[in-house]
Design an enzyme around this catalytic site. Sequence first.
Site, PDB file in Angstrom:
ATOM      1  CG  ASP A 103      -1.977   1.046   1.191  1.00  0.00           C
ATOM      2  OD1 ASP A 103      -2.774   1.027   0.236  1.00  0.00           O
ATOM      3  OD2 ASP A 103      -2.017   1.884   2.109  1.00  0.00           O
TER       4      ASP A 103
ATOM      5  CD  GLU B  82      -2.061   2.446  -3.422  1.00  0.00           C
ATOM      6  OE1 GLU B  82      -2.217   3.303  -4.334  1.00  0.00           O
ATOM      7  OE2 GLU B  82      -1.769   2.732  -2.263  1.00  0.00           O
TER       8      GLU B  82
ATOM      9  CG  ASP C 164      -9.377   3.335   0.758  1.00  0.00           C
ATOM     10  OD1 ASP C 164      -9.980   3.078   1.812  1.00  0.00           O
ATOM     11  OD2 ASP C 164      -8.142   3.475   0.707  1.00  0.00           O
TER      12      ASP C 164
END
Length: 532
Positions: free
Chosen positions: A310, A357, A416
Amino acid sequence: MEFTRSSGILMHPTSFAGTPGIGTLGKAAYEFVDWLESAHQTLWQILPIGPTGYGDSPYASFSTFAGNPLMIDLDDLVEKGWADKSDIVPPDYIRSDGPVDFGSVVWWKIPVLFKCAAYFLSNCNKNDRIAYEAFKNDNASWLDNYANFTSIKQYYDAEADKKGISGIAQMWNAFWPKDLAACDPKAVSNWNANHTENIEQIKTIQFFFANQWFAIKDYANKKGIKIIGDIPIFVAGDSADVWANQKFFQLDKNGIPKKVAGCPPDYFSATGQLWGNPLYDWDAIKADNYSWWVKRTERLMKLVDIVRIDHFRGFEAYWSIPYGDETAINGKWAKGPNIELFHVLEKALGKIAIIAEDLGLITDEVREMRDKTNFPGMKILQFAFDPAEAGAKGMVNDYLPHRYPQNSVVYTGTHDNDTMQGWLDSNEDSAVKIACEYAFGKAFTEKEARALSDSGELCEKLIETAIASCADMAVIPMQDILDLGSEARMNTPSTLGGTNWGWRIKEGALTAEKAEKLAFISDLYGRNVKEA
């Protein structure tokens, strides 16, 4: 590392159905894996599985090494003879359906797990005791710190609650005695000696989690299903990670952050995002040959098969915000370790299957770092249909499937984002029209496109569009497979409370019909083809 053409589902274990309060690693997890197999899927993506803290976010865990006790299946403990059935009966306020009420679940389940741990330690047989002792020995490098931190935290959190102290004022760097806050070896040793039973129970609960996690992982792997795990670049300030490794973070002598993480002002937020995580002292980490990062990555590679990192861009440069600021406006870019970290990881651990990501503000330097690692980046289909980027110039958005590089992973959306159906429902007609024309390959009026969206046909077609793309991997959130709206959204960034992280699938939703549709599409576009 090269990835084969494959597809799968994003589904966090807390979202499983049928168990009291929250999804667990019990029966529903195995049924999900069976459903994946019947749907010809070979990827199962999850969110971070550490013990969640403030805000219930998997991305703000008390430990990046430990497992979330709330995911432990209590019925399985009873079946193994590790718990008394009378201890696991849930109260009336704990439901087995609807969103997770984390406050109620924590209030009920954590004390129950300590009862189960006490029962296990008093009643386990010889073989189980040997397995438990081996677990403690194999994981001592992180387990001891986690157990000590958790024991001290439980005690001083209770003391703070009695005094009406909450939030950051009760954290280890604000409320604990100075010697314990400093993780002084003598002070921690004394605490350990005086709280042996409590600390042993904390370790037992982690043994429960590990036993169940590795069982479901083994079950999935034997069916040809790989698990994609998630490693946030930053860790929570209120964590065993920071407390036990203070020299690796930008902290003052009292353990207070000097600078914290976030992201700069942009189109979406005039003040940026203030995440608040303490920042790494990369010079100190480098001087230690990145050992903490090696241990962290090695641990995750035991838990999962593929790692999604991430906020990958933060390894090239990260947004550094003065501690105490109320917004991210005054932050500045600071350089990270760049590709050097990944060279060290590969040297220590060998080739690692990593997904980068690479969303957000991506510069040429970040692209160069990603390309040098050869990690696949992420493509989000919801980002593809901006009316401002269509029209006279043609369809040029890099998130459109015909522009994907093969070395990438396509998602209809992430944890998200809104669900795909929710995104369609809330978006302007012009964007829905573009999505509809792209997916179906012909012209529509805005009214016709909206009708196809309202019927659910467009959502299904967009899933097919993602799976049909040339991206090596395609991952679809379970909510999109079920054509659910915004009510099923997993998280809304920059918000706390509500139903964030709490979505649970309804019992019976994983139908054979859904599996057959997904299997047909996946087979049609050459995904998950098993070698003869």
